[in-house]
Design an enzyme around this catalytic site. Structure first.
Site, PDB file in Angstrom:
ATOM      1  N   ALA A  11       0.809  -1.216   0.000  1.00 27.50           N
ATOM      2  CA  ALA A  11       0.000   0.000   0.000  1.00 27.50           C
ATOM      3  C   ALA A  11       0.840   1.263   0.000  1.00 27.50           C
ATOM      4  O   ALA A  11       0.315   2.365  -0.098  1.00 27.50           O
ATOM      5  CB  ALA A  11      -0.920   0.000   1.224  1.00 27.50           C
TER       6      ALA A  11
ATOM      7  N   ARG B 265      10.304   8.023  -3.038  1.00 26.98           N
ATOM      8  CA  ARG B 265      11.680   8.158  -3.515  1.00 26.98           C
ATOM      9  C   ARG B 265      11.916   7.592  -4.916  1.00 26.98           C
ATOM     10  O   ARG B 265      12.957   7.804  -5.514  1.00 26.98           O
ATOM     11  CB  ARG B 265      12.649   7.488  -2.520  1.00 26.98           C
TER      12      ARG B 265
ATOM     13  N   ASP C 266       7.778  -4.650  -1.538  1.00 24.06           N
ATOM     14  CA  ASP C 266       8.873  -3.986  -2.255  1.00 24.06           C
ATOM     15  C   ASP C 266      10.208  -4.701  -2.051  1.00 24.06           C
ATOM     16  O   ASP C 266      11.260  -4.135  -2.293  1.00 24.06           O
ATOM     17  CB  ASP C 266       8.979  -2.525  -1.802  1.00 24.06           C
TER      18      ASP C 266
ATOM     19  N   ARG D  63       5.527 -11.200 -33.935  1.00 26.53           N
ATOM     20  CA  ARG D  63       4.516 -10.622 -33.047  1.00 26.53           C
ATOM     21  C   ARG D  63       3.523 -11.692 -32.589  1.00 26.53           C
ATOM     22  O   ARG D  63       3.578 -12.831 -33.047  1.00 26.53           O
ATOM     23  CB  ARG D  63       3.841  -9.464 -33.770  1.00 26.53           C
TER      24      ARG D  63
HETATM   25  C1  UD1 Z   1       9.791  -1.214   8.273  1.00 26.25           C
HETATM   26  C2  UD1 Z   1       9.939  -1.664   9.714  1.00 26.25           C
HETATM   27  C3  UD1 Z   1      11.411  -1.602  10.090  1.00 26.25           C
HETATM   28  C4  UD1 Z   1      12.204  -2.481   9.144  1.00 26.25           C
HETATM   29  C5  UD1 Z   1      11.958  -2.064   7.705  1.00 26.25           C
HETATM   30  C6  UD1 Z   1      12.606  -3.051   6.764  1.00 26.25           C
HETATM   31  C7  UD1 Z   1       7.875  -0.909  10.825  1.00 26.25           C
HETATM   32  C8  UD1 Z   1       7.302   0.076  11.769  1.00 26.25           C
HETATM   33  N1  UD1 Z   1       9.182  -0.779  10.567  1.00 26.25           N
HETATM   34  O1  UD1 Z   1      10.195   0.126   8.225  1.00 26.25           O
HETATM   35  O2  UD1 Z   1      11.586  -2.043  11.413  1.00 26.25           O
HETATM   36  O3  UD1 Z   1      13.589  -2.379   9.454  1.00 26.25           O
HETATM   37  O4  UD1 Z   1      10.559  -2.061   7.428  1.00 26.25           O
HETATM   38  O5  UD1 Z   1      12.500  -2.611   5.456  1.00 26.25           O
HETATM   39  O6  UD1 Z   1       7.189  -1.786  10.371  1.00 26.25           O
HETATM   40  N2  UD1 Z   1       3.031  -0.174   4.238  1.00 26.25           N
HETATM   41  C9  UD1 Z   1       1.682  -0.252   4.016  1.00 26.25           C
HETATM   42  N3  UD1 Z   1       0.835   0.564   4.698  1.00 26.25           N
HETATM   43  C10 UD1 Z   1       1.288   1.457   5.612  1.00 26.25           C
HETATM   44  C11 UD1 Z   1       2.674   1.543   5.815  1.00 26.25           C
HETATM   45  C12 UD1 Z   1       3.520   0.705   5.136  1.00 26.25           C
HETATM   46  O7  UD1 Z   1       1.221  -1.068   3.209  1.00 26.25           O
HETATM   47  O8  UD1 Z   1       0.450   2.167   6.195  1.00 26.25           O
HETATM   48  C13 UD1 Z   1       3.928  -1.079   3.519  1.00 26.25           C
HETATM   49  C14 UD1 Z   1       4.911  -0.350   2.636  1.00 26.25           C
HETATM   50  O9  UD1 Z   1       4.379  -0.176   1.333  1.00 26.25           O
HETATM   51  C15 UD1 Z   1       6.074  -1.304   2.618  1.00 26.25           C
HETATM   52  C16 UD1 Z   1       6.015  -1.968   3.991  1.00 26.25           C
HETATM   53  O10 UD1 Z   1       4.691  -1.779   4.450  1.00 26.25           O
HETATM   54  O11 UD1 Z   1       5.935  -2.312   1.658  1.00 26.25           O
HETATM   55  C17 UD1 Z   1       7.011  -1.334   4.959  1.00 26.25           C
HETATM   56  O12 UD1 Z   1       6.650   0.001   5.195  1.00 26.25           O
HETATM   57  P1  UD1 Z   1       7.726   1.174   5.237  1.00 26.25           P
HETATM   58  O13 UD1 Z   1       7.044   2.451   5.460  1.00 26.25           O
HETATM   59  O14 UD1 Z   1       8.649   1.063   4.086  1.00 26.25           O
HETATM   60  O15 UD1 Z   1       8.484   0.785   6.586  1.00 26.25           O
HETATM   61  P2  UD1 Z   1       9.949   1.109   6.961  1.00 26.25           P
HETATM   62  O16 UD1 Z   1      10.011   2.496   7.496  1.00 26.25           O
HETATM   63  O17 UD1 Z   1      10.854   0.751   5.866  1.00 26.25           O
HETATM   64 CA    CA Z   2      10.790   0.171   3.551  1.00 28.62          CA
END
Ligand code: UD1
Ligand code: CA
Length: 457
Positions: A10, A15, A102, A332
């Site tokens: 989501a 970036r 991701d 094709r």
């Molecule tokens: C998260 C972890 C962190 C870890 C890191 C590894 C948490 C609080 N932190 O941080 O400890 O080291 O991943 O990469 O979980 N996403 C949603 N909905 C939301 C928020 C996020 O679907 O409301 C999804 C993002 O698209 C992504 C994943 O969850 O695929 C991780 O979210 P992201 O915001 O990237 O977390 P990080 O800050 O990287």
């Molecule tokens: Ca991340």
């Protein structure tokens, strides 16, 4: 025990600086989120739930076939992203793996290991961790005196002491589903980012007296999350190496593996030879002893044994054994090259069958055509299949010889064994074994040069 998975997809991915959601970006021809879903499937997981949000109209078409789709209306953090799956997983009591959409390099083996460790130890959570020289940006693993995981602290919430810890959260977990959903009710957004952190579940489970443990990965590169185009390129390189080494170990020759890109779903036989700048994407299958490249891109194409495919682009094409394509052929969708046939230089073939041993050697377009066996198409010949509104079929029966620069205006049938004189525009059917000529008589004016010279004086 049954296991299921949630794939978090989501996120915004700011970036990437893209109009496209991050998880829809492709790595070796496959969107990031599908790499993760496929890894879960290959690990033996039954149902996969994908959580979509940001630009979901672009993500849903990628995931709806293989997963159950749940929408997270607002990005309120990873705990919220998992919590929105509560209904979709109601009544489920087993291992629930949470994966980041991701992070395409995760392997089925690692997912299986997470599940096994959790089930063996009856843990509430097993988190996949990694030791990093530079842990910046990741959640840090805080271990208790007993060595167990006490909690995870996000970068932005770290004390100086915690920031110095090098064991990091990969973002991959296996939960006891019941324990997870009950702990999620206690997660708050009382932290530096005002988000609901999934990582808080670990501390909650531990204070409930449950086992919370970590599996340290041997290969941190598996956990690489893609946040930027630079990381996407880096992940592509790593996956390219992983895939190419697998194929080389199974008997494929590559002149330079750095210059060959193979998607995860391609299947290659023994003694296949791949020359530089070759791309094999989608469900492409190549049988034994076929040489592909240089400069070739095959997508969802099946190639038989003993072919030579040189500087060719093929999409949803079928190429039987001992076929020659290129240099510079374009096949094709719906192109079917039967055994021993040829599509030569600057030849385009669309939705057509080229019969056994038939040859289209130079500068031709063949579209919507059924061609029999042993046909020879002269240089520069074209099937005129389109009148601007509709498409029509050309039938060329066995052993026809088409002279150079012939236009076959469809719908038209050329009977078996017929010959067409060079330069003809064929608008009527040609009978078997006939010679068809459509050409004005050649005119000759004698001594033209001298006459022109005299006239100019
Ligand atoms: C998260 C972890 C962190 C870890 C890191 C590894 C948490 C609080 N932190 O941080 O400890 O080291 O991943 O990469 O979980 N996403 C949603 N909905 C939301 C928020 C996020 O679907 O409301 C999804 C993002 O698209 C992504 C994943 O969850 O695929 C991780 O979210 P992201 O915001 O990237 O977390 P990080 O800050 O990287
Ligand atoms: Ca991340």
């Amino acid at each position: 025990m049954e296991s299921r998975a949630i794939v978090l997809a989501a996120g915004a991915g700011t970036r990437m600086k893209s109009e496209k959601p991050k998880v829809a970006h492709e790595l070796l021809g496959k969107p990031l989120v599908n790499w993760v879903i496929d890894a879960a499937r290959q690990a033996g997981i039954g149902e996969v739930v994908s959580v979509v949000g940001h630009l979901r109209e672009q993500v849903i078409p990628l995931v709806e076939e293989d997963t159950r789709v749940v929408v997270q209306p607002e990005r309120r953090g990873t705990a919220d992203a998992v919590a929105v799956c509560r209904e979709a997983l109601a009544g489920f009591d087993g291992s629930l793996v949470v994966l980041s959409g991701d992070s395409p390099l995760i392997t089925p083996d690692t997912i299986r290991a997470l599940i096994e460790v959790r089930e063996r130890s009856c843990a509430a959570v097993v988190v996949l961790t990694m030791e990093l020289d530079d842990p910046t940006g990741y959640g840090r693993i805080v271990r208790g005196e007993d060595g167990g995981v006490e909690r995870i602290v996000e970068q932005k919430d770290c004390s100086t002491e915690q920031a110095a810890l090098t064991e990091c959260n990969s973002g991959f977990y296996c939960f006891d589903a019941k324990a997870l959903f009950s702990a999620l009710e206690q997660v708050t957004s009382d932290n530096a980012q005002n988000e609901f952190y999934l990582t808080d579940v670990l501390e909650i489970c531990r204070s409930d007296g449950r086992v919370v443990s970590a599996l340290i990965t041997e290969d941190p590169s598996e956990c690489l999350g893609i946040n930027s185009r630079i990381q996407l390129a880096d992940a592509t390189k790593q996956m390219q190496r992983r895939i190419n080494e697998h194929h080389m170990a199974e008997g494929v020759t590559m002149t330079d593996p750095e210059l060959v890109w193979i998607g995860p779903d391609a299947v290659l036989g023994r003694d296949v030879e791949l020359l530089p700048m070759t791309f094999l994407y989608g469900r492409t299958i190549v049988a034994n002893n076929t040489v592909i490249g240089p400069n070739s891109r095959l997508t969802d194409t099946v190639v038989g044994e003993g072919c030579s495919i040189d500087e060719t682009v093929a999409i949803e094409a079928r190429i039987d054994a001992n076929v020659t394509c290129g240099p510079r052929a374009y096949l094709r969708p719906g192109a079917h090259m039967c055994e021993g046939s040829k599509a030569g230089t600057h030849v385009e073939i669309k939705k057509s069958t080229i019969g056994k041993g038939s040859k289209v050697p130079h500068l031709s377009y063949i579209g919507d055509t059924e061609m029999g066996e042993g046909v020879n198409i002269g240089a520069g010949s074209i099937t005129c299949n389109y009148d601007g509104t509709n498409k029509f079929t050309t039938i060329i029966e066995d052993d026809v010889f088409v002279g150079s620069d012939t236009m076959l205006v469809a719908p038209v049938t050329v009977g078996a064994g017929a010959v067409i004189g060079a330069g003809s525009v064929i608008t009527h059917d040609v009978s078997p074994d006939a010679l068809a000529l459509e050409r004005s008589k050649q005119v000759e004016i004698a001594d033209w040069k001298q006459r022109r010279h005299n006239a100019s004086k």
